[in-house]
Design a protein around this motif. Sequence first.
Motif, PDB file in Angstrom:
ATOM      1  N   SER A   1       6.189  38.993 -12.113  1.00 17.95           N
ATOM      2  CA  SER A   1       5.917  40.058 -13.071  1.00 17.95           C
ATOM      3  C   SER A   1       7.211  40.792 -13.439  1.00 17.95           C
ATOM      4  O   SER A   1       8.010  41.152 -12.576  1.00 17.95           O
ATOM      5  CB  SER A   1       4.906  41.042 -12.478  1.00 17.95           C
ATOM      6  OG  SER A   1       4.680  42.125 -13.356  1.00 17.95           O
ATOM      7  N   GLY A   2       7.430  40.974 -14.733  1.00 21.67           N
ATOM      8  CA  GLY A   2       8.573  41.734 -15.211  1.00 21.67           C
ATOM      9  C   GLY A   2       9.900  41.028 -15.089  1.00 21.67           C
ATOM     10  O   GLY A   2      10.948  41.649 -15.259  1.00 21.67           O
ATOM     11  N   SER A   3       9.895  39.735 -14.784  1.00 20.68           N
ATOM     12  CA  SER A   3      11.138  38.984 -14.615  1.00 20.68           C
ATOM     13  C   SER A   3      11.198  37.855 -15.628  1.00 20.68           C
ATOM     14  O   SER A   3      10.172  37.277 -16.000  1.00 20.68           O
ATOM     15  CB  SER A   3      11.232  38.420 -13.194  1.00 20.68           C
ATOM     16  OG  SER A   3      12.326  37.532 -13.075  1.00 20.68           O
ATOM     17  N   ALA A   4      12.406  37.508 -16.055  1.00 22.51           N
ATOM     18  CA  ALA A   4      12.600  36.402 -16.997  1.00 22.51           C
ATOM     19  C   ALA A   4      12.772  35.072 -16.281  1.00 22.51           C
ATOM     20  O   ALA A   4      13.149  34.079 -16.891  1.00 22.51           O
ATOM     21  CB  ALA A   4      13.825  36.678 -17.869  1.00 22.51           C
ATOM     22  N   VAL A   5      12.493  35.043 -14.986  1.00 16.03           N
ATOM     23  CA  VAL A   5      12.651  33.820 -14.192  1.00 16.03           C
ATOM     24  C   VAL A   5      11.302  33.115 -14.053  1.00 16.03           C
ATOM     25  O   VAL A   5      10.268  33.754 -13.835  1.00 16.03           O
ATOM     26  CB  VAL A   5      13.214  34.141 -12.793  1.00 16.03           C
ATOM     27  CG1 VAL A   5      13.291  32.886 -11.939  1.00 16.03           C
ATOM     28  CG2 VAL A   5      14.601  34.758 -12.915  1.00 16.03           C
ATOM     29  N   LEU A   6      11.321  31.782 -14.189  1.00 15.26           N
ATOM     30  CA  LEU A   6      10.157  30.947 -13.919  1.00 15.26           C
ATOM     31  C   LEU A   6      10.498  30.076 -12.717  1.00 15.26           C
ATOM     32  O   LEU A   6      11.541  29.411 -12.697  1.00 15.26           O
ATOM     33  CB  LEU A   6       9.830  30.073 -15.131  1.00 15.26           C
ATOM     34  CG  LEU A   6       8.559  29.222 -15.033  1.00 15.26           C
ATOM     35  CD1 LEU A   6       7.321  30.109 -15.044  1.00 15.26           C
ATOM     36  CD2 LEU A   6       8.488  28.215 -16.178  1.00 15.26           C
ATOM     37  N   ILE A   7       9.646  30.085 -11.703  1.00 12.67           N
ATOM     38  CA  ILE A   7       9.925  29.381 -10.445  1.00 12.67           C
ATOM     39  C   ILE A   7       8.885  28.280 -10.244  1.00 12.67           C
ATOM     40  O   ILE A   7       7.689  28.507 -10.449  1.00 12.67           O
ATOM     41  CB  ILE A   7       9.880  30.356  -9.245  1.00 12.67           C
ATOM     42  CG1 ILE A   7      10.836  31.530  -9.479  1.00 12.67           C
ATOM     43  CG2 ILE A   7      10.233  29.642  -7.950  1.00 12.67           C
ATOM     44  CD1 ILE A   7      10.697  32.642  -8.450  1.00 12.67           C
ATOM     45  N   ASP A   8       9.339  27.098  -9.848  1.00 14.00           N
ATOM     46  CA  ASP A   8       8.407  26.037  -9.470  1.00 14.00           C
ATOM     47  C   ASP A   8       8.942  25.318  -8.242  1.00 14.00           C
ATOM     48  O   ASP A   8      10.150  25.328  -7.969  1.00 14.00           O
ATOM     49  CB  ASP A   8       8.171  25.051 -10.625  1.00 14.00           C
ATOM     50  CG  ASP A   8       9.405  24.219 -10.957  1.00 14.00           C
ATOM     51  OD1 ASP A   8       9.626  23.194 -10.293  1.00 14.00           O
ATOM     52  OD2 ASP A   8      10.136  24.606 -11.899  1.00 14.00           O
ATOM     53  N   GLY A   9       8.047  24.698  -7.499  1.00 19.48           N
ATOM     54  CA  GLY A   9       8.447  24.011  -6.273  1.00 19.48           C
ATOM     55  C   GLY A   9       7.475  22.914  -5.909  1.00 19.48           C
ATOM     56  O   GLY A   9       6.370  22.815  -6.454  1.00 19.48           O
TER      57      GLY A   9
ATOM     58  N   ASN B   1       0.841  -1.179   0.000  1.00 26.95           N
ATOM     59  CA  ASN B   1       0.000   0.000   0.000  1.00 26.95           C
ATOM     60  C   ASN B   1       0.886   1.242   0.000  1.00 26.95           C
ATOM     61  O   ASN B   1       1.886   1.299   0.697  1.00 26.95           O
ATOM     62  CB  ASN B   1      -0.922   0.019   1.225  1.00 26.95           C
ATOM     63  CG  ASN B   1      -1.775   1.273   1.292  1.00 26.95           C
ATOM     64  OD1 ASN B   1      -1.486   2.188   2.059  1.00 26.95           O
ATOM     65  ND2 ASN B   1      -2.818   1.343   0.480  1.00 26.95           N
ATOM     66  N   ASN B   2       0.496   2.216  -0.810  1.00 31.94           N
ATOM     67  CA  ASN B   2       1.254   3.460  -0.916  1.00 31.94           C
ATOM     68  C   ASN B   2       0.272   4.624  -0.864  1.00 31.94           C
ATOM     69  O   ASN B   2      -0.652   4.696  -1.680  1.00 31.94           O
ATOM     70  CB  ASN B   2       2.043   3.481  -2.230  1.00 31.94           C
ATOM     71  CG  ASN B   2       3.057   4.611  -2.292  1.00 31.94           C
ATOM     72  OD1 ASN B   2       3.337   5.267  -1.288  1.00 31.94           O
ATOM     73  ND2 ASN B   2       3.609   4.845  -3.458  1.00 31.94           N
ATOM     74  N   PHE B   3       0.431   5.495   0.112  1.00 30.39           N
ATOM     75  CA  PHE B   3      -0.427   6.677   0.183  1.00 30.39           C
ATOM     76  C   PHE B   3       0.441   7.915   0.397  1.00 30.39           C
ATOM     77  O   PHE B   3       1.574   7.828   0.891  1.00 30.39           O
ATOM     78  CB  PHE B   3      -1.470   6.552   1.303  1.00 30.39           C
ATOM     79  CG  PHE B   3      -0.900   6.538   2.700  1.00 30.39           C
ATOM     80  CD1 PHE B   3      -0.648   7.724   3.382  1.00 30.39           C
ATOM     81  CD2 PHE B   3      -0.624   5.341   3.334  1.00 30.39           C
ATOM     82  CE1 PHE B   3      -0.125   7.712   4.671  1.00 30.39           C
ATOM     83  CE2 PHE B   3      -0.099   5.316   4.627  1.00 30.39           C
ATOM     84  CZ  PHE B   3       0.151   6.513   5.293  1.00 30.39           C
ATOM     85  N   GLY B   4      -0.119   9.060   0.038  1.00 35.90           N
ATOM     86  CA  GLY B   4       0.643  10.288   0.210  1.00 35.90           C
ATOM     87  C   GLY B   4      -0.153  11.503  -0.216  1.00 35.90           C
ATOM     88  O   GLY B   4      -1.258  11.412  -0.752  1.00 35.90           O
ATOM     89  N   ALA B   5       0.427  12.678   0.023  1.00 39.12           N
ATOM     90  CA  ALA B   5      -0.192  13.948  -0.338  1.00 39.12           C
ATOM     91  C   ALA B   5       0.915  14.974  -0.537  1.00 39.12           C
ATOM     92  O   ALA B   5       2.031  14.821  -0.026  1.00 39.12           O
ATOM     93  CB  ALA B   5      -1.167  14.410   0.746  1.00 39.12           C
ATOM     94  N   GLY B   6       0.586  16.018  -1.285  1.00 38.19           N
ATOM     95  CA  GLY B   6       1.600  17.032  -1.518  1.00 38.19           C
ATOM     96  C   GLY B   6       1.034  18.270  -2.181  1.00 38.19           C
ATOM     97  O   GLY B   6      -0.166  18.364  -2.475  1.00 38.19           O
ATOM     98  N   THR B   7       1.910  19.194  -2.421  1.00 39.08           N
ATOM     99  CA  THR B   7       1.554  20.432  -3.096  1.00 39.08           C
ATOM    100  C   THR B   7       2.688  20.835  -4.020  1.00 39.08           C
ATOM    101  O   THR B   7       3.864  20.577  -3.737  1.00 39.08           O
ATOM    102  CB  THR B   7       1.289  21.563  -2.072  1.00 39.08           C
ATOM    103  OG1 THR B   7       0.990  22.770  -2.765  1.00 39.08           O
ATOM    104  CG2 THR B   7       2.503  21.807  -1.187  1.00 39.08           C
ATOM    105  N   ASN B   8       2.343  21.439  -5.156  1.00 40.50           N
ATOM    106  CA  ASN B   8       3.367  22.028  -6.021  1.00 40.50           C
ATOM    107  C   ASN B   8       2.837  23.323  -6.603  1.00 40.50           C
ATOM    108  O   ASN B   8       1.629  23.597  -6.560  1.00 40.50           O
ATOM    109  CB  ASN B   8       3.821  21.052  -7.115  1.00 40.50           C
ATOM    110  CG  ASN B   8       2.692  20.601  -8.015  1.00 40.50           C
ATOM    111  OD1 ASN B   8       1.694  21.294  -8.185  1.00 40.50           O
ATOM    112  ND2 ASN B   8       2.830  19.430  -8.604  1.00 40.50           N
ATOM    113  N   PHE B   9       3.728  24.124  -7.133  1.00 45.18           N
ATOM    114  CA  PHE B   9       3.319  25.431  -7.636  1.00 45.18           C
ATOM    115  C   PHE B   9       4.221  25.863  -8.784  1.00 45.18           C
ATOM    116  O   PHE B   9       5.351  25.385  -8.944  1.00 45.18           O
ATOM    117  CB  PHE B   9       3.358  26.483  -6.521  1.00 45.18           C
ATOM    118  CG  PHE B   9       4.740  26.775  -5.994  1.00 45.18           C
ATOM    119  CD1 PHE B   9       5.538  27.739  -6.589  1.00 45.18           C
ATOM    120  CD2 PHE B   9       5.241  26.074  -4.902  1.00 45.18           C
ATOM    121  CE1 PHE B   9       6.821  28.005  -6.112  1.00 45.18           C
ATOM    122  CE2 PHE B   9       6.513  26.332  -4.419  1.00 45.18           C
ATOM    123  CZ  PHE B   9       7.305  27.300  -5.022  1.00 45.18           C
TER     124      PHE B   9
END
Length: 785
Positions: free
Chosen positions: A355-363, A342-350
């Motif tokens: 604005s105005g920046s050439a950076v893309l951030i994810d986590g 059995n495998n269970f879990g939870a999480g969040t990502n984004f």
Amino acid sequence: MILDLLKRSLVVVLLLSSSAVLAQTGTIRGFVYDKDSGEPVIFTNVVLKGTTTGAATDVNGYFSIPKVPVGKHTLQVSYIGFESLEQEVTVTNGQITSAKLYMKKAAIEISTFEVFGEKQEAQSQVRMGLTKLTPKEIARLPAIGGEADLAQYLQVVPGIIFTGDQGGQLYVRGGSPIMNKVMMDGMVLYNPFHSIGLFSVFDNDIIRNADIYTAGFNAQYGGRISSVMDITTRDGNRTRMSGRVGASTFAAKALLEGPIKKQKEPGDGSSSYLLNFRHSYLDQSSKTFYDNVNNGAGLPFTFTDAYGKVSFNGSNGSKFNLFGFNFSDGVNYRGVSDLKWNNFGAGTNFVLVPSGSAVLIDGVFSYSNYDLQLTEADLAPRTSQISGFNAGLNFKYFMGDNEARYGVEVLGFRTDFSFFNSLGREYQQQQNTSEIAGYFNYKLSFGKAPATARYSKRLILDPGLRLHYYASLSVANIEPRFGLKWNISDNWRFKLAAGRYSQNLVAANNDRDVVNLFYGFLSSPEDLPRNITQRDGTTREVKDPLQRANHYVAGIEHDVSRELTANFEVYFKDFRQVTNLNRNKYFNDTEEFADKPDELKKDYIVETGRAYGADMQLKYEKKKLYVWAVYSYTYVDRFDGIQEYNPIWDRRHNVNLLVSYAFGKFDAWKASVRWNYGSGFPFTPTAGFYGSVPFNGDINTNYANSNANLSTIFGNLNSNRLPDYARVDLSVTKTWRFDEHRSLELDLSVTNTLDRQNIFYFDRVRYERVNQLPLLPSAGISYRF
């Protein structure tokens, strides 16, 4: 003279000024979405109309086009299954212009632009050992059990060896399953495949994309020494409630999705949900439908998968997800072994778009728990548990044609393992482990391409560095990575990659086991031999318990025509340190047995190994016909300090052919066939039998009149080969479309159409051959709304 000098200076200033004006540029970035559902349209090409300048969208539908001259431009997007889209934007000097593009589904599909988009990505990315899969590609497989599955498609990916239909495992270019890192939305999963071997925990309806790296992956990924499978799930429908229900002779499923906050106008913020449930009743249905299996006893497999996701989407493209799952599996090999997990879990990502920046951030931040138990005949149960969290933060920075990627990853997990070997010796481990890693990748593009070429740069370099610190072991590992792509011409490309890799996890099984059902997890143990004996007879010190490998890969890509592409890769994996459970442990590792050799008292042995081979892939796609052909040559060996042997997954030749054809009005019919051939796996022959008297700890046992157990005398390790494996699968799918959203689908399929008797394993005690799945017809029906 002074006047002449002033005139010349003025000319220079004017020239520089005009050049600066001419050089004024800005950046266009944005997202491409499906207007009907709000789901990102991935890997499509966004170009400036009338030019070849553009960029491909990523797994989030995001694109960035740098160095665009100031002024008005028209963005053009075309992709199979959608109407072509044009949208005007205005670029300001030194500024970032954001755009959101919403594509409408088309009644008539045109594949030309998709092929062009793939080609541009191939010319601008290294893509070493990488296969990108979407639900569309997966659905082209014969629908075994009423539906195609990622686990089935992975079996036709170059470099992947599949050991069988029942309890089968995936071995990637010489690495064992413990060496494969599998992630879902950034969360680490410890067992993504069900015991039957035909199904993964990823229902095809929830997948957005799957990136399969078989070797030479870059510094973004670590903690495993063979391969990475990075699966991204899709979001729920943002505009309306929809779903799918279905049932087959194998399983039943239900999908429901829809908006929480409806996206009223393109560009509005929204939120949505997605719920998916699937249950296999094969252990019961097979008794009715498949009385040709196991003398009417049916197939001993069952599983249940539940997954849910809630998505919050901002008006600028930023998003935030919450997800959770519960996967379970059970199999009962009567009289041999019973397994359940059995495998269970939870999480969040984004995903964050500043604005105005050439950076893309994810986590990502997630927690999961995996429990496994195996009960074998005449042996105490084996149990394994691993639970913990993983968190990561990634940055992607666009600088013209170049791109920097950097980030940090933190992991913490607890392992709990209990095991008895055939000699009755018990091993237990409970351990807490933590790791932290940072990485940096810089993709550099340079070398001007010919004016007639579609690519902009001739050479792509992708160097990277990963620093992985194993805190519980106090070991810091520096892992350099490197990738290169050389656009020789518009249709020929050369690529290579190399890297250093390490991992802290060890499988709670032995790689020499013929049937590997029990894949528990251990953190790297410290109870290891002090030295490794190498092939040349020299020894080197075991400085730490990490498993280690180096990868070296090179390849050629060729676009034979717009429809036909070829990819050829050769690889070498140097497994410098591999840890295995010691099946030959006879003495406890105490002072009493200090004079005994390590291979008879240590819980683990340390081996070295090699894997090398070549993969040839051909892909043909034209209108309604899709052909995928793969040939793989593989050589794998291990050296344990005493003997050199080929592990059980050392399949020398492997061939896969997949053909899918759509026909009828609105392509309402689809026929698919898959043929797989594999040369025989190594096995250890039986040299004889003897009677073994169990003393049960009592030295006064009278062996003269005691009943002896039948024990086996083994021949040389893996010195013989099993018979070849071959299987043909067929399926036909009919779709009735009632309107834009509602449809009914009927799948008819046959697994092992030729009813070939492929060996699973040989029962030495009963002295009988156990085969893989026989001919299995199946049917499934589903309704979309």
